[in-house]
Design an enzyme around this catalytic site. Structure first.
Site, PDB file in Angstrom:
ATOM      1  CD  GLU A   1       1.802   8.120  -4.371  1.00 26.11           C
ATOM      2  OE1 GLU A   1       2.558   7.218  -4.777  1.00 26.11           O
ATOM      3  OE2 GLU A   1       2.187   9.086  -3.684  1.00 26.11           O
ATOM      4  N   GLY A   2      -2.764   4.426  -3.627  1.00 30.10           N
ATOM      5  CA  GLY A   2      -3.335   3.124  -3.891  1.00 30.10           C
ATOM      6  C   GLY A   2      -2.414   1.973  -3.569  1.00 30.10           C
TER       7      GLY A   2
ATOM      8  CB  SER B   1      -0.937  -0.017   1.197  1.00 32.22           C
ATOM      9  OG  SER B   1      -0.206  -0.129   2.399  1.00 32.22           O
TER      10      SER B   1
ATOM     11  N   GLY C   1      -0.325   4.530   0.558  1.00 35.28           N
ATOM     12  CA  GLY C   1      -1.160   5.615   1.041  1.00 35.28           C
ATOM     13  C   GLY C   1      -2.163   6.054  -0.001  1.00 35.28           C
TER      14      GLY C   1
ATOM     15  N   GLY D   1      -4.765   1.341   6.520  1.00 32.76           N
ATOM     16  CA  GLY D   1      -4.100   0.042   6.443  1.00 32.76           C
ATOM     17  C   GLY D   1      -4.982  -1.074   6.979  1.00 32.76           C
ATOM     18  CG  ASP D   2      -5.779  -1.274  11.056  1.00 32.57           C
ATOM     19  OD1 ASP D   2      -4.722  -1.865  10.799  1.00 32.57           O
ATOM     20  OD2 ASP D   2      -5.923  -0.558  12.063  1.00 32.57           O
TER      21      ASP D   2
END
Lengths: 310, 310
Positions: B220-221, B216, B218, B247-248
């Site tokens: 930006e996918g 990941s 952030g 993230g979770d």
């Protein structure tokens, strides 16, 4: 017995971090917890000085349980009254790089009128065995603003000397009940009187009902306005460090001095020496025995005649 | 059932203050507590999506009790194993003036070998009913560094799909056990591979044993390197906010996608939409339903052919 009262008792938590940087994540390297609140710290100092004391006040919830475990660990007599809310925490974040401390104080649990009534009854029973009562710190939400006035009247009626260490409205609203000693620091004194002239502001609190005002000015010592005259007591050397611990040590000395029937100049000498000895200690309630021993014979106490003006 | 594992479960505490100023005292206006740790947050997202889940991991002491009360309040199935140490707290201090967050993470209690053995037995029994196991977060002190490898082997042996979200040595030491999906963020991926080239670093983790790597980045996918090919999934719009929650939510989508047997492009579309929907929420485990609904049909997923090089 000296009874200390902490209506807003707390679990004092200290986090050690490398360096406090806002807007980042920190790994907490050390997390220490101990029972706190000003009256609890005063009782710790009294215990170290060999005075018999008891801790009362309000505590509740899981944090209250931890706090009471901490009293037991410290060998302090637990006379706290249980409330339904969860006791507050105070968090001090200490940076390892510069030793600086950043503090977060929670407000404390809301106390119901019934819980306050239970407390006042328990207090009335405890105070019968007390020679001195030290009333310390902020009021938790829900208490009447004259809470300290009520306790001062009860204690005075039972023949105990009262020492009050609080600030703002809680201090102002207690003066009418005639506390024997109030111990504002210079900032708190200026806040309630509007005056930065310490001797004049101290006399103003006396005019409002306090018998004696001991105003602490950090490393510069204390000014005391008493019915027997005014004194200024100054430590032999200025130490930098923990001002909370110094204030609590000062209150402990004022309480101990009254419990043993000491005279004002001697009480003030002890108060300044113990305050100075607390300053190097990172945690309130501790003091450095060596500094205390050296300073207690080296504090200068001078009568201040200019303060006898009212 | 989707089983989420949080070996270092926490009580997440959020303090609201006016403005964070190092070396000063702050009054905490609001103090909120809730059960946390990555796997608990994943379970919250899964519950909101209507998936049956259970929370296991390690918790203990008074903080562990508060944490478990929080699971009950949230309606999450509590399968935590009790340890003797006190569970950690994570504290987030949010400034009202700019909304900025400063985070303090405790390390967690030391876990004994006996407690770890008890946990692995409970895990082996739970995993029999699990289609997917999400293993999330840091390892508390005292656990073997291959703790996640052991759990991945047990889960795989029981026929469950494993999704692993951890970092550093805990991630590296788990790869040999062949986790089905690992989800490092770009920084964690660079940390364990030494490479900032996301597709190349992802292939490197696959070579070390991970079947699929979803990295990941952030707002930006994500980049996914899978046995069926590599994809890049990008949200229609970049939102700023809470990266932990994102993230979770991503892990929850990966677990949910495997539980329902979805295909990679669809799983990634959901993962990016749910991550983006979590970003505006201040607390991990929450997501904005409107953003999720709008984004899940608007995420672009493209196959990345250049990544098929090993």
């Amino acid at each position: 017995m000296i009874l200390t009262v902490t209506l807003n008792a707390a679990l004092d938590v200290t986090y050690g971090v490398d360096s406090l940087r806002p807007r980042t994540s920190h790994r907490v390297d050390t997390a220490r917890e101990r029972a706190g609140g000003k009256g609890v710290n005063v009782a710790r100092v009294l215990a170290a000085l060999g005075h018999e004391s008891a801790v009362t006040g309000l505590a509740g919830g899981p944090t209250g349980t931890l706090l009471r475990d901490g009293l037991r660990t410290a060998g302090l007599r637990d006379e706290l009254v249980t409330v339904s809310g969860d006791s507050r925490r105070t968090l001090t974040v200490v940076s390892r790089d510069d030793g600086d401390a950043t503090v977060f104080n929670q407000r404390g649990p809301r106390v119901s009128p019934g819980e306050w009534k239970t407390f006042t009854e328990h207090f009335a029973s405890l105070v019968r065995d007390a020679t001195v009562v030290a009333l310390c710190g902020s009021l938790p939400p829900g208490l009447p603003s004259d809470a300290y006035a009520q306790l001062v009247r009860t204690a005075t009626g039972a023949g105990a000397v009262t020492v009050l260490d609080t600030s703002g409205p809680a201090l102002l609203d207690a003066l009418g009940a005639g506390p024997d000693v109030v111990k504002p620091n210079a900032a708190e004194l200026a806040d309630v009187t509007g005056s930065r002239d310490v001797p004049a502001a101290a006399e103003r609190l006396r005019a409002l009902g306090a018998r004696t005002v001991v105003a602490s000015s950090g490393p510069e010592g204390v000014h005391a306005a008493t019915p027997q005259g005014a004194w200024r007591a100054v430590p032999p050397k200025q130490l930098a460090g923990n001002p909370t611990g110094a204030g609590d040590a000062c209150v402990a000395a004022l309480a101990a001095g009254h419990a043993t029937g000491a005279q004002w100049p001697d009480i003030l000498r002890e108060a300044v020496a113990l305050s100075a000895a607390a300053v190097p200690c990172p945690v309130a309630g501790d003091f450095d025995a060596g500094t205390y021993r050296r300073f207690r014979t080296a504090v200068s106490v001078e009568e201040v005649h200019a303060a006898h003006t009212h």
